[in-house]
Design an enzyme around this catalytic site. Structure first.
Site, PDB file in Angstrom:
ATOM      1  N   GLY A 167     -21.638  47.765   4.482  1.00 27.31           N
ATOM      2  CA  GLY A 167     -22.411  48.809   5.153  1.00 27.31           C
ATOM      3  C   GLY A 167     -21.500  49.713   5.954  1.00 27.31           C
ATOM      4  O   GLY A 167     -20.413  49.325   6.368  1.00 27.31           O
TER       5      GLY A 167
ATOM      6  N   GLY B 295     -21.720  52.858   9.040  1.00 29.70           N
ATOM      7  CA  GLY B 295     -22.511  53.624   9.983  1.00 29.70           C
ATOM      8  C   GLY B 295     -21.646  54.545  10.817  1.00 29.70           C
ATOM      9  O   GLY B 295     -20.430  54.629  10.621  1.00 29.70           O
TER      10      GLY B 295
ATOM     11  N   PHE C   5     -20.922  54.213  13.935  1.00 34.34           N
ATOM     12  CA  PHE C   5     -20.109  53.524  14.933  1.00 34.34           C
ATOM     13  C   PHE C   5     -19.374  52.319  14.380  1.00 34.34           C
ATOM     14  O   PHE C   5     -18.468  51.809  15.034  1.00 34.34           O
ATOM     15  CB  PHE C   5     -21.002  53.064  16.095  1.00 34.34           C
TER      16      PHE C   5
ATOM     17  N   VAL D  51     -18.968  47.555   8.083  1.00 35.49           N
ATOM     18  CA  VAL D  51     -19.191  46.136   7.824  1.00 35.49           C
ATOM     19  C   VAL D  51     -18.598  45.783   6.468  1.00 35.49           C
ATOM     20  O   VAL D  51     -18.906  46.417   5.465  1.00 35.49           O
ATOM     21  CB  VAL D  51     -20.690  45.783   7.855  1.00 35.49           C
TER      22      VAL D  51
ATOM     23  N   LYS E   5     -17.871  42.983  11.152  1.00 33.13           N
ATOM     24  CA  LYS E   5     -18.166  44.325  11.646  1.00 33.13           C
ATOM     25  C   LYS E   5     -16.926  44.844  12.360  1.00 33.13           C
ATOM     26  O   LYS E   5     -16.390  44.195  13.268  1.00 33.13           O
ATOM     27  CB  LYS E   5     -19.361  44.304  12.600  1.00 33.13           C
TER      28      LYS E   5
ATOM     29  N   ASP F  32     -33.215  49.448  18.021  1.00 32.16           N
ATOM     30  CA  ASP F  32     -33.069  49.965  16.657  1.00 32.16           C
ATOM     31  C   ASP F  32     -33.670  48.980  15.661  1.00 32.16           C
ATOM     32  O   ASP F  32     -33.047  48.643  14.654  1.00 32.16           O
ATOM     33  CB  ASP F  32     -31.603  50.230  16.327  1.00 32.16           C
TER      34      ASP F  32
END
Length: 378
Positions: free
Chosen positions: A21, A23, A25, A28, A43, A135
């Protein structure tokens, strides 16, 4: 597309395998622990210039370090370099709940109840620790090998004192509570419960209840609080959804209150099972001695041996005879295929070990009609 996080130092004792993944910030990655041979999710975050900031990478690590719950993804280790922070997490091998729901085309109510009960347990635990997630969404709810739910991605989370109000717009807009759009101070714990209501709707419908072509239109639909489920659900579930998706935040439940709702109650399940299994036993008619009574019953075809006493009544229709909107209970099982890595929601720690089925249902993209089903719980 590569970014600054892709250029990170190696992690001693681990070999990176693939990206899970990406994002704004964090990044992963799937990694293999060399000593044990086990796979983990790592992460990767940039070290913050101001580590005291409540939204710093260190802040996420501190919160994860303090949480221990069976439905929250576990932090296994932390590694720091001068430029990067590595958070080694347990791996949720079945991927995100979002991918699972879309593959199934929406979940049957019984399966949704099981998974949502676990989501509520995780959020209730966090709130008990004074941690607000901020979130909550399908993409941040992961599934392990046994399809147990794991709450992940605490990048926007805060630990707050009782009664603290906050300002600002955080999270994914389609999951955000009405008060976030108004620019006023609000209770973030109650905002988490609205997001859980959106999660529950999406689990059932495989689409979001509130959408818009732009932020202004999305805001209008959220402030209205109007939604329509595409299929029938039980009255208990309708009531729970209306409670969670109450526009007035003060009338929303806490996570612990929501866990006590009768949709989860064993008495409700027992009553439903009894109703489904109920059989009405009829005492067969005997042959009366009175000749007139015998003649009368024979004329009606109600005496044994007249050929009509065993005629069946109306038979229940099978699912194939019901309208499509009434058949929302079928479950599809994911077939086991060789390891297939897929990209998941940003900042989630997961890998999907099942290939996508070619005949899997997709989420509907049509807009919800205007009538309101989710009024406030009185």
């Amino acid at each position: 597309m590569e970014g600054p996080l892709d250029f990170h130092p190696p992690l001693d004792g681990f070999r990176f395998v693939d990206v899970l993944g990406r994002g704004s910030f964090g990044l992963v990655k799937l990694a293999r622990h060399l000593a044990s041979g086990k796979y983990v999710a790592v992460k990767i975050l940039l070290q913050d210039a101001s580590p005291s900031s409540p939204l710093s990478a260190q802040g996420e690590a501190v919160i994860l370090r303090s949480l221990r719950h069976e439905n929250i993804v576990r932090l296994l280790a932390e590694r720091h370099t001068r430029t990067h922070l590595f958070l080694v997490m347990e791996l949720a091998t079945k991927g995100s709940l979002e991918s699972y729901v879309l593959e199934q085309g929406g979940l049957a109510e019984a399966e949704a109840r099981t998974l949502f009960r676990q989501a509520l347990a995780a959020v209730s635990y966090c709130h008990g620790q004074r941690v607000v997630h901020r979130d909550l969404k399908l993409g941040n709810l992961l599934l392990d090998a046994h399809l147990n739910l794991k709450l992940a991605d605490f990048g926007l989370s805060l630990r707050l004192e009782q009664g603290t109000l906050v300002r600002g717009f955080w999270g994914t807009p389609e999951y955000c509570a009405p008060e976030l759009f108004l620019g006023e101070a609000y209770d973030p714990f109650k905002a988490d419960l609205w997001s859980l209501g959106v999660v529950l709707f999406a689990m059932l419908a495989a689409k979001l209840p509130f959408r818009g072509k732009d932020t202004e239109e999305l805001q209008d639909t959220v402030l209205c609080g109007c939604y329509v489920l595409p299929r029938a659900v039980s009255p208990a579930l309708q009531e729970l959804l209306a409670w969670l998706l109450t526009v007035d935040a003060s009338r929303r439940p806490s996570a612990e209150d929501a866990r006590t709702h009768w949709w989860f109650g064993p008495s409700r399940e027992a009553a439903q099972d009894e109703e489904e299994d109920a059989v009405t036993l009829l005492q067969p008619l005997g042959v009366p001695r009175d000749s007139e009574a015998k003649e009368y019953l024979a004329g009606l075809g109600l005496l044994p041996g007249t050929g009509t006493e065993g005629t069946p009544g109306p038979q229940p229709c099978g699912p194939e005879a019901l309208p499509e909107s009434s058949q929302g209970g079928e479950q599809h099982h994911i077939e086991k295929d060789p390891l297939s890595l897929v990209s998941v929601s940003c900042d989630s720690m997961s890998v999907d070990v099942s290939s996508a089925r070619s005949d899997s249902s997709e989420a509907s993209s049509e807009s919800c009609p205007p009538p309101c089903l989710g009024a406030s719980r009185s």
